[in-house]
Design a protein around this motif. Structure first.
Motif, PDB file in Angstrom:
ATOM      1  N   MET A   1       0.824  -1.203   0.000  1.00  0.00           N
ATOM      2  CA  MET A   1       0.000   0.000   0.000  1.00  0.00           C
ATOM      3  C   MET A   1       0.862   1.258   0.000  1.00  0.00           C
ATOM      4  SD  MET A   1      -2.912   0.992   2.771  1.00  0.00           S
ATOM      5  CE  MET A   1      -1.740   1.339   4.086  1.00  0.00           C
ATOM      6  N   ILE A   2       0.425   2.231  -0.759  1.00  0.00           N
ATOM      7  CA  ILE A   2       1.099   3.520  -0.833  1.00  0.00           C
ATOM      8  C   ILE A   2       0.238   4.533  -0.085  1.00  0.00           C
ATOM      9  CG2 ILE A   2       1.961   5.335  -2.382  1.00  0.00           C
ATOM     10  CD1 ILE A   2       2.092   3.128  -4.577  1.00  0.00           C
ATOM     11  N   LEU A   3       0.838   5.268   0.835  1.00  0.00           N
ATOM     12  CA  LEU A   3       0.127   6.298   1.589  1.00  0.00           C
ATOM     13  C   LEU A   3       0.537   7.662   1.049  1.00  0.00           C
ATOM     14  CD1 LEU A   3       0.363   4.950   5.234  1.00  0.00           C
ATOM     15  CD2 LEU A   3      -1.697   5.222   3.884  1.00  0.00           C
ATOM     16  N   THR A   4      -0.373   8.310   0.338  1.00  0.00           N
ATOM     17  CA  THR A   4      -0.052   9.590  -0.258  1.00  0.00           C
ATOM     18  C   THR A   4      -1.001  10.657   0.280  1.00  0.00           C
ATOM     19  OG1 THR A   4       0.242  10.791  -2.358  1.00  0.00           O
ATOM     20  CG2 THR A   4      -1.450   9.083  -2.314  1.00  0.00           C
ATOM     21  N   ALA A   5      -0.452  11.601   1.026  1.00  0.00           N
ATOM     22  CA  ALA A   5      -1.222  12.702   1.628  1.00  0.00           C
ATOM     23  C   ALA A   5      -2.408  12.198   2.451  1.00  0.00           C
ATOM     24  CB  ALA A   5      -1.709  13.668   0.546  1.00  0.00           C
ATOM     25  N   GLY A   6      -2.219  11.071   3.131  1.00  0.00           N
ATOM     26  CA  GLY A   6      -3.255  10.539   3.989  1.00  0.00           C
ATOM     27  C   GLY A   6      -4.219   9.580   3.324  1.00  0.00           C
ATOM     28  N   TYR A   7      -4.116   9.402   2.001  1.00  0.00           N
ATOM     29  CA  TYR A   7      -4.988   8.484   1.281  1.00  0.00           C
ATOM     30  C   TYR A   7      -4.287   7.147   1.037  1.00  0.00           C
ATOM     31  CZ  TYR A   7      -8.122  12.378   0.227  1.00  0.00           C
ATOM     32  OH  TYR A   7      -8.995  13.430   0.330  1.00  0.00           O
ATOM     33  N   ASN A   8      -5.053   6.067   1.098  1.00  0.00           N
ATOM     34  CA  ASN A   8      -4.532   4.744   0.788  1.00  0.00           C
ATOM     35  C   ASN A   8      -4.608   4.496  -0.707  1.00  0.00           C
ATOM     36  OD1 ASN A   8      -4.393   4.493   3.528  1.00  0.00           O
ATOM     37  ND2 ASN A   8      -6.108   3.086   3.713  1.00  0.00           N
ATOM     38  N   VAL A   9      -3.475   4.149  -1.304  1.00  0.00           N
ATOM     39  CA  VAL A   9      -3.422   3.859  -2.733  1.00  0.00           C
ATOM     40  C   VAL A   9      -2.831   2.468  -2.905  1.00  0.00           C
ATOM     41  CG1 VAL A   9      -2.476   4.548  -4.966  1.00  0.00           C
ATOM     42  CG2 VAL A   9      -3.143   6.300  -3.309  1.00  0.00           C
ATOM     43  N   TYR A  10      -3.508   1.627  -3.690  1.00  0.00           N
ATOM     44  CA  TYR A  10      -3.045   0.262  -3.887  1.00  0.00           C
ATOM     45  C   TYR A  10      -2.511   0.088  -5.306  1.00  0.00           C
ATOM     46  CZ  TYR A  10      -5.174  -0.885   0.544  1.00  0.00           C
ATOM     47  OH  TYR A  10      -5.482  -0.929   1.886  1.00  0.00           O
ATOM     48  N   PRO A  11      -1.283  -0.446  -5.449  1.00  0.00           N
ATOM     49  CA  PRO A  11      -0.676  -0.613  -6.764  1.00  0.00           C
ATOM     50  C   PRO A  11      -1.536  -1.394  -7.745  1.00  0.00           C
ATOM     51  CG  PRO A  11       0.975  -0.958  -5.057  1.00  0.00           C
ATOM     52  CD  PRO A  11      -0.357  -0.835  -4.357  1.00  0.00           C
ATOM     53  N   ALA A  12      -2.205  -2.460  -7.281  1.00  0.00           N
ATOM     54  CA  ALA A  12      -2.969  -3.312  -8.192  1.00  0.00           C
ATOM     55  C   ALA A  12      -4.071  -2.541  -8.908  1.00  0.00           C
ATOM     56  CB  ALA A  12      -3.561  -4.493  -7.435  1.00  0.00           C
TER      57      ALA A  12
END
Length: 525
Positions: A423-434
């Motif tokens: 999981m990538i945490l960008t500016a407080g949002y959860n972003v998933y590579p898939a």
């Protein structure tokens, strides 16, 4: 069930928060948004009107009501009105694109959608592929332009004129209250089903840990659709304080509101603090009213808190939570000695432990990293329509696997180290590579794609796409980013594209994302 309008404290669900506050503090300002200042009596009455109008339109117990718009007072009273009508609330991230929104609405079977005026067009397009929606309401004046089929806000409220008062239905603690969607590693979001008990308890326990009271004045730009924002708002309502809600974050305006509203508490994610610290106005801003601050949503450098506290009195209360537990799971007590870098201790009545990384039973020794797991009344009922996904994270013994690597010290304070998944945490949002990979791989000139992360001083982490193109392709980075722009919310889009000849894989063909950064100096276009 006791009458919560006269009870000592709410004990059923979040739909009783405003009636409870209105009984105790009817003329107290509960919510400030822009030029609007609403008392608890007004908030209660407006949410009653929403409930009555929903009922008049045939929407009530068990029906799903989706909310898709920027922070506004209309969003807040619609949330509470839907609960008073007996509906299930579905708060939707305002950054979702049309196709993403259509998936969420269709998956939860939404019967009604409330949208901000800037989001109305997106909703209108999404509804072309969603058959369940009977009501589409747009916040705004009756004379405001709205898509065909949309009901303006004022007209919606007028639809219940002359109807009898709505009596909120009885609810059991484990009844479904809210479906909050969180991106999944399979590329499609999953709807975490939160009970009335989990939502209300999270607000009550957060208010307790943070020492919120009737004199609390909270300035925040956290999205109301996010569990962190929901708890920040409703825990303050529960305590009888005042919420000063920004439509969207702006560093200079946040500092202005702290000064002019005499805020006692600011709540935000690390990127908000970074931007305020970098703003020229910070050094001279009047922040003397602040008594405490909360920070969550992603990991951050302790130096950020130290720089903030050089000018701001009171503790910085770090916290950790997730959609699957309706908000916070750990935080610090405002009166306890600070433990810098820790996400705090478990909320009262919540069991948290560090389990073996391999998913085995038991606990690991103090100070040893493992997977953070949670059990108790805050834990979700499961993922909507996804028993397979539920079984992957929620055991028969009630322990919820969070996917976060952490350790606990001998005082019971927890520390997040890393994440099990990518999981990538960008500016407080959860972003998933898939999810990003699923979109980019659909481009006709892309053969393979993997998404990794790169550190970023402001956002914490950003997504980077590593792309293998088809032979003879002239695809460049700008084209890939534009392709994503039409299909992914802004916070999910990669910030860079690296073209490579091959991707690192295991012997079984699985992508090795930890090796992706070694490709950063590959082909650029």
């Amino acid at each position: 069930m006791s009458d919560l309008r006269t009870a000592a404290a709410p004990s059923v669900g979040p739909g009783q928060i405003l009636p409870f506050a209105a009984t105790r503090h009817p003329d107290k300002i509960g919510l400030v948004v822009g030029d609007s200042r609403l008392t608890y009596r007004e908030l209660d009455r407006l949410s009653d009107n929403v409930a009555a109008s929903l009922r008049a339109g045939g929407i009530g117990t068990g029906d799903v009501v989706s909310l898709y718009g920027q922070n506004s007072w209309q969003w807040i009273v619609s949330y509470h009105g839907a609960l008073k009508a007996g509906a299930v609330v579905n708060p939707v991230n305002v950054m979702l694109t049309g196709p993403e929104l259509a998936y969420v609405l269709g998956d939860c079977g939404a019967k009604a959608v409330f949208a901000g005026p800037d989001q109305a067009g997106t909703v209108s397009g999404a509804l072309d592929s969603v058959a369940s929606v009977d009501l589409f309401c747009v916040f705004g004046r009756s004379d405001a332009s709205a898509p065909e089929g949309a009901v303006p806000w004022d007209d919606f409220l007028a639809s219940a004129a002359g109807s009898t008062a709505v009596s909120a239905p009885d609810v059991a603690p484990k009844d479904l209250c809210c479906i909050g969607y969180t991106s999944g590693t399979t590329g499609h979001p999953k709807g975490a089903m939160q009970s009335h008990q989990s939502v209300l308890l999270n607000c009550a326990l957060t208010a307790t840990m943070h020492g919120r009271g009737v004199d609390e004045i909270v300035v925040t730009a956290l999205p109301a659709a996010h569990v962190y924002g929901n708890v920040a708002i409703n825990s303050t309502f529960l305590a009888g304080g005042t919420v000063v809600l920004m439509e969207r974050f702006d560093a200079a305006h946040a500092l202005h509101l702290i000064a002019t509203e005499h805020a006692t508490l600011f709540e935000g994610v690390p990127a908000m603090y970074s931007m305020m610290l970098a703003d020229p106005a910070f050094e001279t801003a009047d922040v003397t009213s602040l008594r405490k601050s909360t920070i969550g949503g992603q990991t951050f450098s302790p130096s950020l808190a130290e720089r903030w506290q050089a000018r701001v009195a009171g503790p910085v209360l770090e916290l950790w939570g997730m959609t699957e537990i309706a908000g916070l799971g750990t935080t610090h007590s405002v009166f306890a000695p600070p433990v810098l870098g820790s996400i705090g201790v478990s909320l009262p009545g919540t069991e948290i432990k560090i389990a073996p990384i391999d998913g085995g039973a038991g606990e690991v020794p103090v100070g040893t990293p493992g997977e953070l797991v949670v059990r108790g009344p805050l834990v979700m009922l499961g993922y909507h329509g996804r028993p397979d996904a539920t079984a992957e994270v929620l055991g028969a013994d009630g322990w919820l696997r969070t996917g976060d690597v952490a350790y606990v010290d001998d005082t019971g304070h927890f520390f997040v180290v890393d994440r099990l998944k990518d999981m990538i945490l960008t500016a407080g949002y959860n972003v998933y590579p898939a999810e990003i990979e699923r979109v980019i791989s659909s481009h006709p000139q892309v053969t393979m794609v993997a998404v990794g992360k790169r550190p970023d001083e402001v956002k914490g982490e950003v997504a980077v796409a590593y792309v293998v193109t088809a032979a003879g392709s002239d695809l460049d980075a700008a084209a890939v980013l534009e392709f994503c722009r039409e299909r992914l919310a802004a916070y999910k889009r990669p910030r860079d594209v690296v073209f490579v000849d091959a991707l690192p894989t295991t012997s079984s063909g699985k992508l090795m994302r930890r090796k992706l950064t070694e490709l950063d100096h590959a082909i650029s276009r």
